[in-house]
Design an enzyme around this catalytic site. Structure first.
Site, PDB file in Angstrom:
ATOM      1  N   TYR A 120      -4.670  12.535 -19.292  1.00  0.00           N
ATOM      2  CA  TYR A 120      -4.562  13.773 -20.162  1.00  0.00           C
ATOM      3  C   TYR A 120      -3.131  13.718 -20.852  1.00  0.00           C
ATOM      4  O   TYR A 120      -2.187  13.085 -20.639  1.00  0.00           O
ATOM      5  CB  TYR A 120      -4.539  15.179 -19.189  1.00  0.00           C
ATOM      6  CG  TYR A 120      -3.221  15.232 -18.471  1.00  0.00           C
ATOM      7  CD1 TYR A 120      -2.833  14.291 -17.289  1.00  0.00           C
ATOM      8  CD2 TYR A 120      -2.401  16.403 -18.870  1.00  0.00           C
ATOM      9  CE1 TYR A 120      -1.625  14.497 -16.547  1.00  0.00           C
ATOM     10  CE2 TYR A 120      -1.288  16.455 -17.968  1.00  0.00           C
ATOM     11  CZ  TYR A 120      -0.905  15.642 -17.073  1.00  0.00           C
ATOM     12  OH  TYR A 120       0.467  15.655 -16.232  1.00  0.00           O
ATOM     13  N   ARG A 131       0.414   7.992 -26.585  1.00  0.00           N
ATOM     14  CA  ARG A 131       0.563   7.859 -25.322  1.00  0.00           C
ATOM     15  C   ARG A 131      -0.878   7.965 -24.582  1.00  0.00           C
ATOM     16  O   ARG A 131      -1.201   7.302 -23.741  1.00  0.00           O
ATOM     17  CB  ARG A 131       1.344   8.959 -24.711  1.00  0.00           C
ATOM     18  CG  ARG A 131       1.816   8.573 -23.181  1.00  0.00           C
ATOM     19  CD  ARG A 131       2.574   9.572 -22.743  1.00  0.00           C
ATOM     20  NE  ARG A 131       2.418  10.986 -22.629  1.00  0.00           N
ATOM     21  CZ  ARG A 131       3.406  12.060 -22.419  1.00  0.00           C
ATOM     22  NH1 ARG A 131       4.592  11.700 -22.034  1.00  0.00           N
ATOM     23  NH2 ARG A 131       2.916  13.232 -22.629  1.00  0.00           N
ATOM     24  N   ARG A 145     -21.718   9.047  -7.667  1.00  0.00           N
ATOM     25  CA  ARG A 145     -20.436   8.451  -7.185  1.00  0.00           C
ATOM     26  C   ARG A 145     -20.632   7.052  -6.669  1.00  0.00           C
ATOM     27  O   ARG A 145     -21.274   6.719  -5.766  1.00  0.00           O
ATOM     28  CB  ARG A 145     -20.133   9.545  -6.019  1.00  0.00           C
ATOM     29  CG  ARG A 145     -18.813   9.209  -5.464  1.00  0.00           C
ATOM     30  CD  ARG A 145     -18.186  10.251  -4.472  1.00  0.00           C
ATOM     31  NE  ARG A 145     -16.930   9.666  -3.735  1.00  0.00           N
ATOM     32  CZ  ARG A 145     -16.693   9.014  -3.045  1.00  0.00           C
ATOM     33  NH1 ARG A 145     -17.472   8.384  -2.341  1.00  0.00           N
ATOM     34  NH2 ARG A 145     -15.555   8.829  -2.449  1.00  0.00           N
ATOM     35  N   LYS A 180      -7.609  12.159   3.086  1.00  0.00           N
ATOM     36  CA  LYS A 180      -8.579  11.671   2.456  1.00  0.00           C
ATOM     37  C   LYS A 180      -8.741  12.696   1.114  1.00  0.00           C
ATOM     38  O   LYS A 180      -9.602  13.663   1.165  1.00  0.00           O
ATOM     39  CB  LYS A 180      -9.860  11.778   3.487  1.00  0.00           C
ATOM     40  CG  LYS A 180     -11.101  11.132   3.018  1.00  0.00           C
ATOM     41  CD  LYS A 180     -11.929  10.778   3.957  1.00  0.00           C
ATOM     42  CE  LYS A 180     -13.163  10.298   3.498  1.00  0.00           C
ATOM     43  NZ  LYS A 180     -12.934   8.926   2.843  1.00  0.00           N
ATOM     44  N   GLU A 189      -5.673  -1.783   4.019  1.00  0.00           N
ATOM     45  CA  GLU A 189      -7.037  -1.324   4.306  1.00  0.00           C
ATOM     46  C   GLU A 189      -7.894  -1.907   2.954  1.00  0.00           C
ATOM     47  O   GLU A 189      -7.207  -2.150   2.092  1.00  0.00           O
ATOM     48  CB  GLU A 189      -7.201  -0.119   4.669  1.00  0.00           C
ATOM     49  CG  GLU A 189      -6.584   0.862   3.530  1.00  0.00           C
ATOM     50  CD  GLU A 189      -6.792   2.399   3.861  1.00  0.00           C
ATOM     51  OE1 GLU A 189      -7.664   2.753   4.599  1.00  0.00           O
ATOM     52  OE2 GLU A 189      -6.029   3.111   3.317  1.00  0.00           O
TER      53      GLU A 189
HETATM   54  N1  PDD Z   1     -14.405   5.760   2.232  1.00  0.00           N
HETATM   55  N2  PDD Z   1      -9.986   3.708   4.000  1.00  0.00           N
HETATM   56  C1  PDD Z   1     -10.497   4.555   2.590  1.00  0.00           C
HETATM   57  C2  PDD Z   1      -9.500   4.342   1.447  1.00  0.00           C
HETATM   58  C3  PDD Z   1     -11.606   5.131   2.515  1.00  0.00           C
HETATM   59  O1  PDD Z   1     -11.968   5.618   1.344  1.00  0.00           O
HETATM   60  C4  PDD Z   1     -12.468   5.113   3.524  1.00  0.00           C
HETATM   61  C5  PDD Z   1     -13.951   5.715   3.519  1.00  0.00           C
HETATM   62  C6  PDD Z   1     -12.017   4.455   4.883  1.00  0.00           C
HETATM   63  C7  PDD Z   1     -12.931   4.590   6.043  1.00  0.00           C
HETATM   64  O2  PDD Z   1     -13.070   5.763   6.527  1.00  0.00           O
HETATM   65  P1  PDD Z   1     -14.446   6.306   7.525  1.00  0.00           P
HETATM   66  O3  PDD Z   1     -14.802   5.312   8.461  1.00  0.00           O
HETATM   67  O4  PDD Z   1     -14.034   7.507   7.914  1.00  0.00           O
HETATM   68  O5  PDD Z   1     -15.494   6.395   6.415  1.00  0.00           O
HETATM   69  C8  PDD Z   1     -10.988   4.050   4.796  1.00  0.00           C
HETATM   70  C9  PDD Z   1     -15.652   6.574   2.082  1.00  0.00           C
HETATM   71  C10 PDD Z   1     -16.812   6.016   2.795  1.00  0.00           C
HETATM   72  C11 PDD Z   1     -15.970   6.514   0.506  1.00  0.00           C
HETATM   73  O6  PDD Z   1     -14.884   6.944  -0.098  1.00  0.00           O
HETATM   74  O7  PDD Z   1     -16.928   6.363  -0.105  1.00  0.00           O
END
Ligand code: PDD
Length: 285
Positions: free
Chosen positions: A33, A52, A100, A149, A182
């Site tokens: 943006y 930018r 998605r 999350k 992760e």
């Molecule tokens: N993603 N790490 C990240 C960055 C995630 O986005 C997810 C899940 C996990 C695993 O979390 P869980 O076991 O609670 O699904 C770890 C979901 C599935 C998604 O964004 O589609």
């Protein structure tokens, strides 16, 4: 006077204006943006703001929704329709809409463009300027709260896209010390040559995966050997097995890391067993 927003080709009253719930901006913060000042109905520093914006678009390999010239027209028309004399015009471009999924939408998916404009309360701003403002200091934590999350997933989107471009399903993210944190959307696991399951502890630098916690219950129940600790990329290369866990795929064996086969290059027994047993441990409601 009702405020008017430009949304993907149409000028619409704010109350009715909206983007799809499949918009990448809404789903992943996959958008950029600009905010440009307006004085006397004229744009201030438009050239630099547009430069930018172009840079942000280029950095994220995002298509332009309109040519720069057309965007200049839309910004002015939005200012005009909202009778903005002194205020700001806001421009947001997202990677368009798609069901998605982390990787980029197919080429040719149109970018989304939203433009709004509003007047500022000049008297209020001048009064503030006459007095000056206070600030407080705080740690720069943009955006380190990966244990939440949140949909601030743009870095995850970019990592997943890069992985897909290299023929991989998932990206494993690595911290500054060479330890795997992760996956872009999953929890990372290995099984060492000695048969010990390893996954990173929950210390704020990974999302606490629900699937991870259920797998840990299963591991305890089955009496499997387990260590909750960070592991390096080299350890992962040398592992007997690797796998990822997430709600969308439960336990998924990983058979290749950076092009190198894991173990004998086939799904491992531990991962396959956990995958088979996962739903016997999971809760159904
Ligand atoms: N993603 N790490 C990240 C960055 C995630 O986005 C997810 C899940 C996990 C695993 O979390 P869980 O076991 O609670 O699904 C770890 C979901 C599935 C998604 O964004 O589609």
């Amino acid at each position: 006077m009702s405020r008017i927003a430009y949304v993907n080709g149409r000028y619409i009253p704010h109350a009715e204006a909206g983007v799809s719930i499949d918009d990448r901006g809404f789903q992943f913060a996959d958008s950029v943006y600009e905010v440009c000042e307006v004085i006397g109905g004229r744009l201030v520093d438009e050239r630099r703001h547009m430069a930018r914006l172009q840079r942000s678009l280029d950095r994220l390999a995002m298509a332009r929704p309109l040519t720069e010239r057309a965007m200049a027209v839309v910004m002015r028309e939005t200012i005009r329709r909202n009778r903005v004399t002194d205020g700001v015009v806001y421009v947001q471009v997202s990677r368009g809409q798609m069901r998605r999924d982390f990787p980029f939408p197919p080429d040719g998916t149109p970018a989304s463009l939203v433009v709004t404009a509003r007047n500022n309360d000049l008297a209020k701003i001048e009064a503030r300027a006459a007095k000056g403002v206070a600030v407080v200091t705080m740690p720069d934590e943009r955006w380190r709260h990966v244990d939440i999350k949140s949909v601030a997933l743009l870095p995850n989107v970019l990592a997943k896209q890069a992985a897909r471009e290299q023929g991989a399903q998932e990206a494993w993210l690595v911290d500054a010390k060479g330890y795997v944190t992760e996956g872009a959307s999953s929890t990372a696991w290995i099984v060492t040559r000695d048969g010990v399951l390893v996954t990173r502890p929950l210390k704020g630098d990974i999302l606490p995966g629900v699937t991870r916690s259920v797998v840990l219950d299963l591991v305890a129940k089955q009496g499997l050997r387990f260590e909750e600790r960070a592991f390096t990329v080299d350890e992962a290369y040398a592992a007997r097995e690797a796998f990822i866990t997430s709600a969308s795929q439960s336990v998924m064996p990983v058979t290749q890391i950076d092009g190198r086969p894991v173990g004998n290059g086939a799904p491992g027994l531990t991962a396959s067993g956990l995958r088979r047993d996962y739903h016997s441990q999971a809760e159904f409601t």
